[in-house]
Design a protein around this motif. Structure first.
Motif, short mmCIF file in Angstrom:
data_model
loop_
_atom_site.label_atom_id
_atom_site.label_comp_id
_atom_site.label_asym_id
_atom_site.label_seq_id
_atom_site.Cartn_x
_atom_site.Cartn_y
_atom_site.Cartn_z
N LEU A 137 15.11 -99.39 -38.76
CA LEU A 137 14.76 -98.50 -37.64
C LEU A 137 13.39 -98.83 -37.10
O LEU A 137 12.49 -99.19 -37.86
N PRO A 138 13.19 -98.70 -35.78
CA PRO A 138 11.89 -99.02 -35.19
C PRO A 138 10.83 -98.04 -35.67
O PRO A 138 11.08 -96.83 -35.74
N GLN A 171 26.39 -86.67 -42.56
CA GLN A 171 26.66 -86.53 -41.13
C GLN A 171 26.09 -87.74 -40.38
O GLN A 171 26.78 -88.37 -39.56
N LEU A 172 24.84 -88.09 -40.71
CA LEU A 172 24.19 -89.23 -40.06
C LEU A 172 24.97 -90.51 -40.34
O LEU A 172 25.22 -91.31 -39.43
N LYS A 192 28.26 -90.50 -38.17
CA LYS A 192 28.02 -90.71 -36.73
C LYS A 192 27.53 -92.12 -36.46
O LYS A 192 27.88 -92.75 -35.46
N MET A 218 28.23 -97.30 -34.01
CA MET A 218 28.06 -98.76 -34.05
C MET A 218 29.37 -99.47 -33.69
O MET A 218 29.37 -100.54 -33.13
N VAL A 238 30.63 -97.64 -29.48
CA VAL A 238 29.84 -97.64 -28.24
C VAL A 238 29.83 -99.03 -27.60
O VAL A 238 29.54 -100.03 -28.26
N LEU A 275 25.30 -97.68 -21.86
CA LEU A 275 25.96 -97.51 -23.15
C LEU A 275 26.83 -96.26 -23.13
O LEU A 275 26.41 -95.21 -22.65
N ILE A 284 29.18 -89.44 -28.15
CA ILE A 284 28.83 -89.94 -29.48
C ILE A 284 27.35 -90.32 -29.55
O ILE A 284 26.69 -90.13 -30.57
N ILE A 285 26.79 -90.81 -28.44
CA ILE A 285 25.37 -91.18 -28.43
C ILE A 285 24.49 -89.95 -28.66
O ILE A 285 23.55 -89.98 -29.45
N GLN A 316 25.51 -87.16 -30.09
CA GLN A 316 25.77 -86.67 -31.45
C GLN A 316 24.95 -87.45 -32.47
O GLN A 316 24.41 -86.90 -33.41
N LEU A 317 24.87 -88.77 -32.26
CA LEU A 317 24.10 -89.60 -33.19
C LEU A 317 22.61 -89.27 -33.09
O LEU A 317 21.92 -89.17 -34.11
N ALA A 373 22.06 -86.25 -34.98
CA ALA A 373 22.16 -86.48 -36.42
C ALA A 373 20.88 -87.10 -36.97
O ALA A 373 20.48 -86.80 -38.10
N PHE A 374 20.22 -87.96 -36.19
CA PHE A 374 18.98 -88.59 -36.65
C PHE A 374 17.87 -87.57 -36.87
O PHE A 374 16.92 -87.81 -37.60
N VAL A 413 11.21 -86.86 -37.47
CA VAL A 413 11.92 -87.45 -36.35
C VAL A 413 12.28 -86.37 -35.33
O VAL A 413 13.10 -85.50 -35.61
N GLN A 452 16.03 -90.64 -30.11
CA GLN A 452 16.61 -91.39 -29.00
C GLN A 452 16.22 -92.87 -29.07
O GLN A 452 17.06 -93.76 -28.86
N ARG A 453 14.95 -93.12 -29.43
CA ARG A 453 14.48 -94.50 -29.53
C ARG A 453 15.25 -95.23 -30.63
O ARG A 453 15.64 -96.39 -30.48
N MET A 454 15.47 -94.56 -31.77
CA MET A 454 16.19 -95.18 -32.88
C MET A 454 17.62 -95.52 -32.47
O MET A 454 18.12 -96.61 -32.75
N LEU A 483 18.97 -95.92 -29.40
CA LEU A 483 19.07 -96.99 -28.40
C LEU A 483 18.71 -98.34 -29.00
O LEU A 483 19.34 -99.35 -28.69
N TYR A 484 17.72 -98.34 -29.91
CA TYR A 484 17.34 -99.60 -30.55
C TYR A 484 18.52 -100.17 -31.34
O TYR A 484 18.88 -101.34 -31.19
N LEU A 485 19.14 -99.33 -32.17
CA LEU A 485 20.25 -99.82 -32.99
C LEU A 485 21.41 -100.29 -32.11
O LEU A 485 22.00 -101.34 -32.36
N LEU A 486 21.75 -99.51 -31.08
CA LEU A 486 22.90 -99.87 -30.24
C LEU A 486 22.65 -101.16 -29.45
O LEU A 486 23.56 -101.95 -29.25
N GLN A 487 21.40 -101.37 -29.03
CA GLN A 487 21.13 -102.54 -28.20
C GLN A 487 20.75 -103.77 -28.98
O GLN A 487 21.00 -104.88 -28.57
#
Lengths: 197, 197
Positions: free
Chosen positions: A17-18, A42-43, A46, A51, A54, A63, B6-7, B9-10, B13-14, B20, B26-28, B30-34
């Motif tokens: 994670l960033p 839950q985390l 989701k 992953m 999306v 996205l 789902i975005i 919801q995730l 969940a974070f 956090v 949100q940053r986490m 988008l970072y993981l998805l991209q």
């Protein structure tokens, strides 16, 4: 606990994670294990779902977990205006401001020939197709970096023949910003872009 | 994107992670998805595994994925000395210092009758059983909070009849600490606990 234990493996996994270093990762792991296992489960669920499901919206490239994202599916928005942004985070920021009711197009980056990112990678064909579907104005809302400016210039060139209005988002002093705290690039932009009263 | 995507919801969940908030979440996401879907999948897998398999060591109560944790399973350590700490994080900190080669006992909290945490909840029976297995010295390494001091006092009372040495970790000025930056509680502890040269 050596590196093979599940606790250490999880700590290591959190470091993807960033902004999460070894100490923060350890704190997250111990917190979840001691106080919030349901939150952790839950985390995990989701995360795994997102992953795998999306992808990019077929209409705007943002996205989304569906084929067409929720903004593009919303028929109540203004189809005559299209806002072109670099990233999904830009869409969220503009939506959060509540100042825009049109549709978006997300480049997922900027032109950067040195990194192999050309017109195809930022979806120019799809963007032009969108522009032909009743769009009257395209707002180019990339950042004012070198790549952002180059991308805005490129899009304005290829979209010109379509006879639509092209505009660039305003760059200048942020609201509440004090002149002596603003960087000189922003300041020179703000002076150049001055409006007569 | 509304709250059912789902975005979102995730992102929600974070937020179960400590420290956090909505922006970081949100940053986490988008970072993981991209940029790091493999990292995200890895994290999801380890997280799910850890939430379901990690329990408490049957010997020291520390968090572990096995029945007996790796420290307790390590026969090369010094069985004559037992260090009693509040949390798994304390074990990691002491291990990291490299200054201790004995075994640990983790209370997973402190005595706090007002919160319903009595001797049973902090595993006093198991601790006394451990003390009878060749332990010569017990180091009480709880923090110097009111609860920590009360817990240390309680343990020293119940362990006294076993005829083992009981010691308390030293509280005082941190190494490199300057006197005028240290709080007055620490300072008075440091003065009381002074050593003759």
């Amino acid at each position: 606990m050596n590196n093979s234990s599940i606790i250490n493996q999880l700590t290591e996994a959190f470091r993807c994670l960033p902004g999460v270093g070894p100490k923060t990762a350890q704190r997250m792991v111990l917190y979840l294990l001691q106080r919030d296992r349901d939150g952790g489960r839950q985390l995990a669920g989701k995360l795994s779902e997102a992953m795998d499901t999306v992808g990019n919206c077929e209409s705007c490239r943002n996205l989304t977990g569906q084929k067409i994202c929720e903004i593009c599916s919303n028929r109540a928005r203004d189809a005559s205006i299209l806002c072109v942004v670099e990233t999904p985070a830009d869409v969220l920021a503009i939506e959060h401001s509540g100042a825009f009711r049109g549709y978006y197009f997300v480049l997922m980056g900027n032109l950067s020939p040195i990194d192999g990112i050309g017109p195809a990678e930022i979806g120019i064909d799809l963007l032009l197709k969108r522009c032909r579907q009743g769009v009257k104005e395209v707002i180019l809302a990339m950042g004012s970096t070198i790549e952002g400016e180059a991308t805005a210039h490129y899009i304005s060139e290829v979209a010109k023949p379509l006879g639509i209005v092209l505009s660039r988002i305003a760059h200048g002093i942020p609201l509440g910003g004090e002149l002596d705290f603003v960087d000189s690039g922003t300041l020179s932009h703000a002076l150049e872009g001055r409006k007569t009263l």
